[in-house]
Design a protein around this motif. Sequence first.
Motif, PDB file in Angstrom:
ATOM      1  N   VAL A 146      15.032  15.994 -24.672  1.00 32.91           N
ATOM      2  CA  VAL A 146      15.020  16.025 -23.206  1.00 32.91           C
ATOM      3  C   VAL A 146      14.583  14.659 -22.690  1.00 32.91           C
ATOM      4  CG1 VAL A 146      13.960  17.076 -21.170  1.00 32.91           C
ATOM      5  CG2 VAL A 146      14.483  18.479 -23.171  1.00 32.91           C
ATOM      6  N   ARG A 147      15.308  14.133 -21.699  1.00 38.75           N
ATOM      7  CA  ARG A 147      14.947  12.834 -21.121  1.00 38.75           C
ATOM      8  C   ARG A 147      13.615  12.952 -20.396  1.00 38.75           C
ATOM      9  NH1 ARG A 147      18.817  10.543 -17.171  1.00 38.75           N
ATOM     10  NH2 ARG A 147      17.875   8.541 -17.697  1.00 38.75           N
ATOM     11  N   PHE A 148      12.743  11.984 -20.631  1.00 35.78           N
ATOM     12  CA  PHE A 148      11.423  11.974 -20.024  1.00 35.78           C
ATOM     13  C   PHE A 148      11.358  10.787 -19.069  1.00 35.78           C
ATOM     14  CE2 PHE A 148       6.711  11.352 -20.178  1.00 35.78           C
ATOM     15  CZ  PHE A 148       6.354  12.619 -19.756  1.00 35.78           C
ATOM     16  N   LEU A 149      11.327  11.089 -17.767  1.00 32.50           N
ATOM     17  CA  LEU A 149      11.361  10.047 -16.740  1.00 32.50           C
ATOM     18  C   LEU A 149      10.021   9.969 -16.027  1.00 32.50           C
ATOM     19  CD1 LEU A 149      14.833  10.987 -15.184  1.00 32.50           C
ATOM     20  CD2 LEU A 149      14.370   9.459 -17.117  1.00 32.50           C
ATOM     21  N   ARG A 150       9.738   8.818 -15.451  1.00 27.90           N
ATOM     22  CA  ARG A 150       8.476   8.631 -14.735  1.00 27.90           C
ATOM     23  C   ARG A 150       8.741   8.295 -13.276  1.00 27.90           C
ATOM     24  NH1 ARG A 150       2.956   7.026 -15.958  1.00 27.90           N
ATOM     25  NH2 ARG A 150       2.028   6.011 -14.142  1.00 27.90           N
ATOM     26  N   TRP A 151       8.079   9.041 -12.376  1.00 23.79           N
ATOM     27  CA  TRP A 151       8.052   8.668 -10.969  1.00 23.79           C
ATOM     28  C   TRP A 151       6.966   7.626 -10.796  1.00 23.79           C
ATOM     29  CZ3 TRP A 151       3.916   9.178  -7.528  1.00 23.79           C
ATOM     30  CH2 TRP A 151       4.212   8.870  -6.183  1.00 23.79           C
ATOM     31  N   GLN A 152       7.311   6.462 -10.252  1.00 21.84           N
ATOM     32  CA  GLN A 152       6.360   5.357 -10.175  1.00 21.84           C
ATOM     33  C   GLN A 152       6.319   4.757  -8.780  1.00 21.84           C
ATOM     34  OE1 GLN A 152       4.162   4.339 -12.315  1.00 21.84           O
ATOM     35  NE2 GLN A 152       3.436   2.606 -11.112  1.00 21.84           N
ATOM     36  N   PRO A 153       5.177   4.895  -8.064  1.00 16.17           N
ATOM     37  CA  PRO A 153       5.033   4.189  -6.785  1.00 16.17           C
ATOM     38  C   PRO A 153       4.907   2.698  -7.052  1.00 16.17           C
ATOM     39  CG  PRO A 153       2.969   5.236  -7.390  1.00 16.17           C
ATOM     40  CD  PRO A 153       3.983   5.665  -8.419  1.00 16.17           C
ATOM     41  N   LEU A 154       5.641   1.900  -6.300  1.00 17.45           N
ATOM     42  CA  LEU A 154       5.714   0.472  -6.614  1.00 17.45           C
ATOM     43  C   LEU A 154       4.632  -0.340  -5.909  1.00 17.45           C
ATOM     44  CD1 LEU A 154       7.678  -1.059  -8.470  1.00 17.45           C
ATOM     45  CD2 LEU A 154       8.865  -1.834  -6.419  1.00 17.45           C
ATOM     46  N   LEU A 155       4.449  -0.132  -4.606  1.00 22.92           N
ATOM     47  CA  LEU A 155       3.561  -0.983  -3.819  1.00 22.92           C
ATOM     48  C   LEU A 155       2.247  -0.312  -3.451  1.00 22.92           C
ATOM     49  CD1 LEU A 155       6.204  -2.560  -1.397  1.00 22.92           C
ATOM     50  CD2 LEU A 155       5.152  -3.624  -3.402  1.00 22.92           C
ATOM     51  N   SER A 202      -1.120   2.496  -4.783  1.00 21.35           N
ATOM     52  CA  SER A 202      -1.908   2.839  -5.962  1.00 21.35           C
ATOM     53  C   SER A 202      -1.240   3.937  -6.779  1.00 21.35           C
ATOM     54  CB  SER A 202      -3.309   3.296  -5.544  1.00 21.35           C
ATOM     55  OG  SER A 202      -4.040   3.756  -6.661  1.00 21.35           O
ATOM     56  N   ASP A 203      -1.285   3.780  -8.093  1.00 18.67           N
ATOM     57  CA  ASP A 203      -0.809   4.840  -8.994  1.00 18.67           C
ATOM     58  C   ASP A 203      -1.952   5.330  -9.880  1.00 18.67           C
ATOM     59  OD1 ASP A 203      -1.207   2.741 -10.714  1.00 18.67           O
ATOM     60  OD2 ASP A 203       0.744   2.863 -11.687  1.00 18.67           O
ATOM     61  N   GLY A 204      -3.177   5.026  -9.460  1.00 20.38           N
ATOM     62  CA  GLY A 204      -4.345   5.397 -10.248  1.00 20.38           C
ATOM     63  C   GLY A 204      -4.846   4.271 -11.124  1.00 20.38           C
ATOM     64  N   VAL A 205      -3.981   3.282 -11.357  1.00 18.56           N
ATOM     65  CA  VAL A 205      -4.364   2.100 -12.138  1.00 18.56           C
ATOM     66  C   VAL A 205      -4.230   0.855 -11.267  1.00 18.56           C
ATOM     67  CG1 VAL A 205      -3.835   0.677 -14.146  1.00 18.56           C
ATOM     68  CG2 VAL A 205      -3.677   3.171 -14.304  1.00 18.56           C
ATOM     69  N   PHE A 206      -3.026   0.620 -10.764  1.00 21.30           N
ATOM     70  CA  PHE A 206      -2.799  -0.502  -9.846  1.00 21.30           C
ATOM     71  C   PHE A 206      -3.269  -0.103  -8.455  1.00 21.30           C
ATOM     72  CE2 PHE A 206       0.183  -2.020  -6.518  1.00 21.30           C
ATOM     73  CZ  PHE A 206      -0.231  -3.346  -6.473  1.00 21.30           C
ATOM     74  N   MET A 207      -3.989  -1.000  -7.783  1.00 19.76           N
ATOM     75  CA  MET A 207      -4.447  -0.749  -6.425  1.00 19.76           C
ATOM     76  C   MET A 207      -4.412  -2.059  -5.647  1.00 19.76           C
ATOM     77  SD  MET A 207      -5.615   1.267  -4.099  1.00 19.76           S
ATOM     78  CE  MET A 207      -6.326   0.996  -2.464  1.00 19.76           C
ATOM     79  N   PRO A 208      -3.613  -2.139  -4.573  1.00 18.13           N
ATOM     80  CA  PRO A 208      -3.581  -3.372  -3.778  1.00 18.13           C
ATOM     81  C   PRO A 208      -4.967  -3.704  -3.222  1.00 18.13           C
ATOM     82  CG  PRO A 208      -1.801  -1.884  -3.133  1.00 18.13           C
ATOM     83  CD  PRO A 208      -2.722  -1.102  -4.022  1.00 18.13           C
ATOM     84  N   ALA A 247      -4.454   0.493   6.913  1.00 19.85           N
ATOM     85  CA  ALA A 247      -5.051   1.496   6.024  1.00 19.85           C
ATOM     86  C   ALA A 247      -3.996   2.527   5.656  1.00 19.85           C
ATOM     87  CB  ALA A 247      -6.229   2.172   6.709  1.00 19.85           C
ATOM     88  N   GLY A 248      -4.116   3.079   4.468  1.00 18.96           N
ATOM     89  CA  GLY A 248      -3.165   4.087   4.039  1.00 18.96           C
ATOM     90  C   GLY A 248      -3.228   5.331   4.908  1.00 18.96           C
ATOM     91  N   TYR A 249      -2.170   6.110   4.886  1.00 20.20           N
ATOM     92  CA  TYR A 249      -2.119   7.353   5.648  1.00 20.20           C
ATOM     93  C   TYR A 249      -3.324   8.220   5.298  1.00 20.20           C
ATOM     94  CZ  TYR A 249      -0.359  11.880   7.279  1.00 20.20           C
ATOM     95  OH  TYR A 249      -0.212  13.094   7.900  1.00 20.20           O
ATOM     96  N   GLN A 250      -4.083   8.574   6.327  1.00 19.42           N
ATOM     97  CA  GLN A 250      -5.311   9.361   6.168  1.00 19.42           C
ATOM     98  C   GLN A 250      -6.305   8.679   5.222  1.00 19.42           C
ATOM     99  OE1 GLN A 250      -4.087  13.338   5.042  1.00 19.42           O
ATOM    100  NE2 GLN A 250      -3.511  13.863   7.139  1.00 19.42           N
ATOM    101  N   GLY A 251      -6.213   7.357   5.117  1.00 21.46           N
ATOM    102  CA  GLY A 251      -7.139   6.592   4.288  1.00 21.46           C
ATOM    103  C   GLY A 251      -6.927   6.730   2.797  1.00 21.46           C
ATOM    104  N   LYS A 252      -5.788   7.294   2.392  1.00 22.08           N
ATOM    105  CA  LYS A 252      -5.551   7.550   0.970  1.00 22.08           C
ATOM    106  C   LYS A 252      -4.991   6.314   0.267  1.00 22.08           C
ATOM    107  CE  LYS A 252      -4.664  12.475   1.715  1.00 22.08           C
ATOM    108  NZ  LYS A 252      -3.670  13.574   1.613  1.00 22.08           N
ATOM    109  N   PRO A 253      -5.535   5.958  -0.907  1.00 22.01           N
ATOM    110  CA  PRO A 253      -5.041   4.780  -1.624  1.00 22.01           C
ATOM    111  C   PRO A 253      -3.590   4.911  -2.057  1.00 22.01           C
ATOM    112  CG  PRO A 253      -6.581   6.039  -2.982  1.00 22.01           C
ATOM    113  CD  PRO A 253      -6.664   6.601  -1.599  1.00 22.01           C
ATOM    114  N   GLU A 254      -3.133   6.150  -2.321  1.00 19.61           N
ATOM    115  CA  GLU A 254      -1.736   6.317  -2.743  1.00 19.61           C
ATOM    116  C   GLU A 254      -0.746   6.050  -1.615  1.00 19.61           C
ATOM    117  OE1 GLU A 254      -3.362  10.646  -2.323  1.00 19.61           O
ATOM    118  OE2 GLU A 254      -4.130   8.632  -2.745  1.00 19.61           O
ATOM    119  N   PHE A 255      -1.253   5.827  -0.395  1.00 25.07           N
ATOM    120  CA  PHE A 255      -0.399   5.454   0.727  1.00 25.07           C
ATOM    121  C   PHE A 255      -0.795   4.109   1.318  1.00 25.07           C
ATOM    122  CE2 PHE A 255       0.026  10.188   0.942  1.00 25.07           C
ATOM    123  CZ  PHE A 255       1.380  10.243   0.663  1.00 25.07           C
ATOM    124  N   THR A 256      -1.616   3.349   0.593  1.00 27.47           N
ATOM    125  CA  THR A 256      -2.019   2.021   1.032  1.00 27.47           C
ATOM    126  C   THR A 256      -1.109   0.992   0.360  1.00 27.47           C
ATOM    127  OG1 THR A 256      -4.320   2.708   1.346  1.00 27.47           O
ATOM    128  CG2 THR A 256      -3.899   0.356   1.109  1.00 27.47           C
TER     129      THR A 256
END
Length: 204
Positions: free
Chosen positions: A45-54, A56-62, A77-86
Motif C-alpha cells: 500500500v502506498r504510504f503518503l505524507r501530508w506536509q504543511p510547507l510554511l 509548523s509541523d511539530g518540528v519546523f516552526m517559523p 499571528a496564526g489563526y486562533q494563535g495556533k502554530p500550525e496556522f502561523t
Amino acid sequence: GDPGVGKSTLLLQALAGLARHGPVLYVSGEESVEQSALRAQRLGVRFLRWQPLLTSDGVFMPSRESQVVGLSGQPVAGYQGKPEFTFGCPNQPAVQAAVLERLERLVGEGLYQGFFLDRIRFPSPTQDLFNDLGCFCATCRTKAAAQGLDLDAVQGELIRAVEGASNRLIDIEISCKCSCSPAHCTKNIAPVVFFLNAFGENFV
C-alpha cells in the motif's frame, strides 16, 4: 482483540481494497509513523505524507522574525494563535532553507512514496482578510521593488481604503433599517458591504 493479533493489518488490507473504488483515509493514534509505513510497505500500500510547507509541523516552526508581516506592519499571528496556522514568509531565505532542510530529512527517511504539500500560500484561515492575506516584510519589499512594485505605496493605498471603508460602514450602520447592525447583520451582508465600500470604485 489482544495486541499483535493483526487488527491493524486486517484493517489496512480492507482499506486497500476500498481504495480501488475511491479515496480512503486511515487514521491511527496508536502506532508510530515507522510502524504504519512498514505495515503499508508489507501489504503493498502506498504510504503518503501530508506536509504543511510554511507552517509548523511539530518540528519546523517559523520564527517571529520570519513570519508573514501584515498590512499593520506586525507579524501575523496564526489563526486562533495556533502554530500550525502561523505562516513563514516564502520569500525569506531563512524560511526557504528551513523548509528545504525539513523536506530533505523527510525524504531521506525513506518512509513515504509521495507527499501532499499544503499551506503553501499566505495565512489562512483568517478573521482579517485585509491585514493577513499578504506580506509587507523587508524581504518582500525588496523582492517587489526588483519587479518594479512599490509595496510601501500599495500598503498606504490599502490602509486608506480600509480606513475609508470603516467610516462609510459607520454611515451605513446609522441608516440601516435592519433590527441589527451591519457588523452583526443576520443577513450576513457586512463582508459584502465592507468590500464594496473599500474597493467598489476601483473594482472591475
